[in-house]
Design a protein around this motif. Structure first.
Motif, PDB file in Angstrom:
ATOM      1  N   PRO A 184      10.249   6.477  -7.543  1.00 17.42           N
ATOM      2  CA  PRO A 184      11.160   7.631  -7.560  1.00 17.42           C
ATOM      3  C   PRO A 184      12.370   7.344  -6.676  1.00 17.42           C
ATOM      4  CG  PRO A 184       9.314   8.068  -6.094  1.00 17.42           C
ATOM      5  CD  PRO A 184       9.071   6.711  -6.685  1.00 17.42           C
ATOM      6  N   MET A 185      13.537   7.149  -7.279  1.00 13.01           N
ATOM      7  CA  MET A 185      14.720   6.750  -6.530  1.00 13.01           C
ATOM      8  C   MET A 185      15.913   7.621  -6.893  1.00 13.01           C
ATOM      9  SD  MET A 185      14.354   2.589  -6.593  1.00 13.01           S
ATOM     10  CE  MET A 185      13.435   1.797  -5.257  1.00 13.01           C
ATOM     11  N   ASP A 235      12.615   5.492   2.733  1.00 12.84           N
ATOM     12  CA  ASP A 235      11.740   4.516   3.379  1.00 12.84           C
ATOM     13  C   ASP A 235      11.173   3.510   2.377  1.00 12.84           C
ATOM     14  OD1 ASP A 235      12.157   5.674   5.838  1.00 12.84           O
ATOM     15  OD2 ASP A 235      10.320   6.875   5.810  1.00 12.84           O
ATOM     16  N   LEU A 236      10.830   3.990   1.186  1.00 11.98           N
ATOM     17  CA  LEU A 236      10.298   3.110   0.150  1.00 11.98           C
ATOM     18  C   LEU A 236      11.320   2.044  -0.230  1.00 11.98           C
ATOM     19  CD1 LEU A 236       8.377   2.298  -2.178  1.00 11.98           C
ATOM     20  CD2 LEU A 236       9.375   4.145  -3.530  1.00 11.98           C
ATOM     21  N   ALA A 237      12.570   2.456  -0.446  1.00  9.73           N
ATOM     22  CA  ALA A 237      13.613   1.517  -0.847  1.00  9.73           C
ATOM     23  C   ALA A 237      13.933   0.525   0.264  1.00  9.73           C
ATOM     24  CB  ALA A 237      14.875   2.286  -1.247  1.00  9.73           C
ATOM     25  N   SER A 267      22.903  -3.648  -4.677  1.00 10.94           N
ATOM     26  CA  SER A 267      22.488  -4.825  -3.916  1.00 10.94           C
ATOM     27  C   SER A 267      20.991  -4.856  -3.652  1.00 10.94           C
ATOM     28  CB  SER A 267      23.224  -4.867  -2.574  1.00 10.94           C
ATOM     29  OG  SER A 267      22.894  -3.719  -1.786  1.00 10.94           O
ATOM     30  N   ASP A 268      20.263  -3.880  -4.169  1.00 11.69           N
ATOM     31  CA  ASP A 268      18.839  -3.782  -3.862  1.00 11.69           C
ATOM     32  C   ASP A 268      18.014  -4.665  -4.785  1.00 11.69           C
ATOM     33  OD1 ASP A 268      18.018  -1.195  -1.915  1.00 11.69           O
ATOM     34  OD2 ASP A 268      20.055  -1.239  -2.674  1.00 11.69           O
ATOM     35  N   TYR A 269      16.740  -4.806  -4.430  1.00 16.45           N
ATOM     36  CA  TYR A 269      15.784  -5.550  -5.240  1.00 16.45           C
ATOM     37  C   TYR A 269      14.446  -4.862  -5.117  1.00 16.45           C
ATOM     38  CZ  TYR A 269      12.725  -9.212  -6.960  1.00 16.45           C
ATOM     39  OH  TYR A 269      11.772  -9.901  -7.674  1.00 16.45           O
ATOM     40  N   PHE A 270      13.835  -4.592  -6.247  1.00 16.73           N
ATOM     41  CA  PHE A 270      12.498  -4.015  -6.219  1.00 16.73           C
ATOM     42  C   PHE A 270      11.721  -4.465  -7.439  1.00 16.73           C
ATOM     43  CE2 PHE A 270      15.476  -0.733  -7.786  1.00 16.73           C
ATOM     44  CZ  PHE A 270      15.006  -0.546  -9.078  1.00 16.73           C
ATOM     45  N   SER A 272       0.809  -1.216   0.000  1.00 21.15           N
ATOM     46  CA  SER A 272       0.000   0.000   0.000  1.00 21.15           C
ATOM     47  C   SER A 272       0.844   1.268   0.000  1.00 21.15           C
ATOM     48  CB  SER A 272      -0.961   0.000   1.189  1.00 21.15           C
ATOM     49  OG  SER A 272      -1.743   1.159   1.209  1.00 21.15           O
ATOM     50  N   PRO A 273       1.847   1.412   0.894  1.00 17.40           N
ATOM     51  CA  PRO A 273       2.675   2.630   0.844  1.00 17.40           C
ATOM     52  C   PRO A 273       3.487   2.718  -0.436  1.00 17.40           C
ATOM     53  CG  PRO A 273       3.576   1.049   2.412  1.00 17.40           C
ATOM     54  CD  PRO A 273       2.224   0.542   2.028  1.00 17.40           C
ATOM     55  N   THR A 274       3.839   1.550  -1.007  1.00 20.43           N
ATOM     56  CA  THR A 274       4.563   1.530  -2.264  1.00 20.43           C
ATOM     57  C   THR A 274       3.720   2.130  -3.376  1.00 20.43           C
ATOM     58  OG1 THR A 274       5.837  -0.416  -1.624  1.00 20.43           O
ATOM     59  CG2 THR A 274       5.661   0.037  -3.971  1.00 20.43           C
ATOM     60  N   LEU A 275       2.466   1.715  -3.430  1.00 21.57           N
ATOM     61  CA  LEU A 275       1.574   2.207  -4.472  1.00 21.57           C
ATOM     62  C   LEU A 275       1.296   3.700  -4.297  1.00 21.57           C
ATOM     63  CD1 LEU A 275       0.374   0.745  -6.875  1.00 21.57           C
ATOM     64  CD2 LEU A 275      -1.761   0.513  -5.647  1.00 21.57           C
ATOM     65  N   GLU A 276       1.325   4.169  -3.056  1.00 19.18           N
ATOM     66  CA  GLU A 276       1.131   5.596  -2.802  1.00 19.18           C
ATOM     67  C   GLU A 276       2.295   6.423  -3.352  1.00 19.18           C
ATOM     68  OE1 GLU A 276       0.677   5.921   1.378  1.00 19.18           O
ATOM     69  OE2 GLU A 276      -1.437   5.369   1.400  1.00 19.18           O
TER      70      GLU A 276
END
Length: 403
Positions: free
Chosen positions: A75-76, A194-196, A400-403, A50-54
């Motif tokens: 947005p990164m 926070d999103l990442a 090293s991230d994954y999204f 939910s916060p991701t979609l926001e």
């Protein structure tokens, strides 16, 4: 044709959250069993997303009220040779199979990239489910993942270091502070908000742990994120900004000698681990990890830090982009003595040529100009090749991230 007219592209909002997750689960075949293994339930996924979609910009195709195809852009920000770039993180890409072959995803990707350009996101990253597919759309490999397996008797012997390792809470500020210190000085790294961070830990089990190495001045120089299960020490990631931190963290791992039979994990640097061990006969596997593509050449070059040189340098070349017309044509890149670049469209003939995929991986340092020229991906003269080798820094991206 009448059915095609029902399709409509529009933004995917929170009211479509359940459909968004259903499409993700179907396309990527996330099973109930896999979710149970990490302690997830359907409602928890929806709450987590939910916060991701926001925060994300999500476009979708709808057949009436049914979401049938989607692509999300986070947005990164990433670090490229010491400079911060706005980056569009592409994820959540999928189409129900009964709607495939109709060009829906092609149009979603084009519109997503158009929106990135308008937001000043001059580069885009993604984790590919199909490398050939995304190469055809203009992305290219820019980072690797090194997976390893070390038996307990192969672990390095303890060596004295000036700092100390402290176990901390996985969700505490110590972990975030350590990573930020590392990312700001590491080429290719994501600057996590926070999103990442939410995406980074989203699919990990609840028993993850963390240990931070503090140097003699009390500054966090690295950490290891890990879990122990069935006598195996699982390393999610190990980062460090000094050799002392690297040694100190491996001292900590080796201290688990009596508790584990082996250590398995992943690293995201271009340095094989085996060479650093006394017993180098370990299992190591290198595989391509993340892909990237330049969204807007002119925006990207205006931000990109070339290496300084007393002379002004330039390169005129034909650029090919399979998707974006604004990256298609002949450009001249001019590099000032201070390393600042400018890309401008020109009307002249040139024998030099490159595609957006090759240009991306070259400018990000994953592959050098000489190698790309050798395999026919870059066409230019010897003097231009020497100039590019001198102008582009030699650092391989870490991601090293994954999204």
């Amino acid at each position: 044709m009448a059915r095609r007219r029902q399709f409509k592209m529009k933004e995917v909002g929170l009211e479509h959250l359940e459909q968004y997750n259903q499409l993700l689960r179907y396309v990527f075949q996330v099973t109930d069993r896999e979710l149970q293994e990490i302690g997830w339930e359907e409602k928890e996924i929806i709450r987590a997303k939910s916060p991701t979609l926001e925060r994300a910009s999500v476009l979708g195709w709808f057949d009436g009220d049914k979401l049938i195809s989607q692509a999300a852009v986070y947005p990164m920000k990433v670090r490229i040779y010491g400079r911060t770039f706005d980056m569009g993180g592409l994820t959540g890409v999928g189409t129900y199979p009964e709607y495939s072959g109709q060009g829906l995803m092609h149009k979603l990707l084009y519109q997503s990239l158009t929106n990135m350009r308008a937001r000043g996101q001059s580069i885009s990253y993604l984790y590919p489910y199909s490398i050939p597919y995304y190469r055809r759309k203009g992305w290219e490999i820019v980072s690797d993942k090194l997976s390893y397996e070390i038996n307990d008797y192969q672990l390095p012997k303890s060596r004295r270091v000036p700092g100390e390792v402290v176990r901390v809470a996985i969700d505490g500020p110590e972990v975030r502070d350590t990573y930020e210190r590392f990312a700001l000085r590491t080429h290719g790294a994501l600057l996590r908000d926070d999103l990442a961070w939410n995406e980074y830990f989203l699919w990990d089990p609840d028993d993850m742990m963390a240990a931070v190495y503090y140097n003699e001045d009390g500054a966090p120089d690295g950490y290891v994120l890990y879990r122990i299960a069935d006598e195996v020490f699982h390393v999610k990631d190990l980062i460090f900004v000094s050799e002392a931190a690297r040694v100190g963290l491996w001292n900590f791992i080796s201290a688990h000698f009596s508790m584990v039979s082996k250590v398995v994990g992943d690293m995201y640097i271009d340095e094989p681990l085996a060479f650093l061990l006394e017993d180098a006969d370990i299992k190591e596997t290198i595989s391509p990890y993340f892909m990237a593509r330049i969204v807007d050449l002119e925006q990207f070059i205006a931000q990109y830090p070339f290496k300084p040189d007393p002379e002004t340098r330039s390169w005129t070349f034909a650029l090919d982009d399979p998707l974006l017309a604004w990256n298609q044509g002949t450009f001249r890149v001019t590099i000032g003595p201070d390393g600042r670049g400018e890309a401008r469209r020109v009307q002249e003939k040139t024998a030099d040529s490159v595609d957006i995929q090759t240009l991306t991986t070259m400018l990000l340092g994953y592959k050098r100009p000489a190698y790309l020229a050798k395999i026919g991906r870059l066409r230019c003269g010897e003097k231009t090749l020497e100039m590019l080798e001198d102008a582009i820094d030699q650092q391989t991206p870490y991601f090293s991230d994954y999204f």
